[in-house]
Design a protein around this motif. Structure first.
Motif: not given
Length: 261
Positions: A239-255
């Protein structure tokens, strides 16, 4: 404000070798500090291997603008914790000037990431130092070349990373040459290596060498505020990305997870 300098000396040869003691009765570190203090814009104090934390506790390094380092006989005795403390300060913007046999010091090898090896011969040879970068601040006020009548030979190859700049190249009476004044930048910190300064010769009484040391300190000094963010590796939320993006894949780390180091 004056540039705050600490001249660090191993301070072993002056205590154990009569020849060195006769040349530097107050110690090489104090002789160098006196030469620096001839410049009203520099305020130099000293530290030695034998002091607690080698004279370089965290609070003292916090107040140091430039550190000069001379070591030879017992590089291994320098605490790894102190080495890391110095490296952190260099990355944050503290200048570092490494002299002569300090090429094998833990801190120089730590920041270079190489073996820092070279050829050498102890024969009291004439060294002719050529100023190959005459417009560089470290060369300010120097002649085209200058002679150090008695010195230890260092010869190429010098196994260091490609420098930012080459300021001096030396020729020795035995025929060898050496890149004797080199600069690098690590993080926000400026590093200058100057070859001259074998302990059994009066190199640090030479007025031209004094000028090189004062110039080196002034060049290595970074007047900018301490750059502590150099240590950070922030996890930037979607949500802090400079341009709007949608999370599309699994991740290793929590927010907000700091991640692994």
């Amino acid at each position: 404000m004056a540039i705050r300098v600490v001249v660090w000396g191993e301070n072993i040869h002056e205590q154990t070798n009569a020849v060195v003691r006769s040349i530097y009765p107050i110690g090489m570190h104090r002789t160098i500090a006196d030469a620096l203090n001839a410049d009203p814009g520099i305020e130099a104090t000293t530290a030695t291997l034998q002091e607690p934390e080698h004279g370089l506790p965290a609070d003292r390094l916090e107040e140091t603008d430039v550190l000069l380092w001379w070591g030879h006989k017992d590089h291994a005795a320098v605490s790894d914790d102190v080495v890391e403390r110095i490296a952190n300060r260099v990355w944050e913007g503290m200048g570092l000037v490494v002299l002569h046999s300090g090429h094998f010091s833990k801190i120089f090898k730590r920041l270079m990431g190489t073996t820092c090896g070279l050829k050498w011969r102890e024969a009291g040879e004439r060294e002719r130092v050529w100023v190959v970068n005459p417009r560089h601040p470290i060369a300010a006020g120097l002649p085209e070349q200058f002679v150090i009548e008695y010195e230890e030979m260092y010869g190429e190859p010098f196994s260091v990373p490609e420098p930012l700049e080459t300021v001096f190249v030396s020729w020795f009476a035995g025929g060898e040459v050496f890149r004797s004044g080199l600069t690098w930048r690590r993080g926000a910190g400026n590093i200058f290596y100057f070859r001259a300064g074998h302990e059994t010769y009066p190199t640090y009484h030479d007025t031209t060498v004094h000028q090189v040391l004062r110039n080196g300190v002034r060049w290595a000094f970074n007047p900018q505020p301490r750059y502590t963010a150099v240590h950070d590796a922030p996890n930037v939320p979607v949500e802090s990305a400079l341009e709007p993006i949608v999370e599309r894949g699994p991740r290793l780390h929590k927010p907000g997870d700091a991640g692994y180091r």
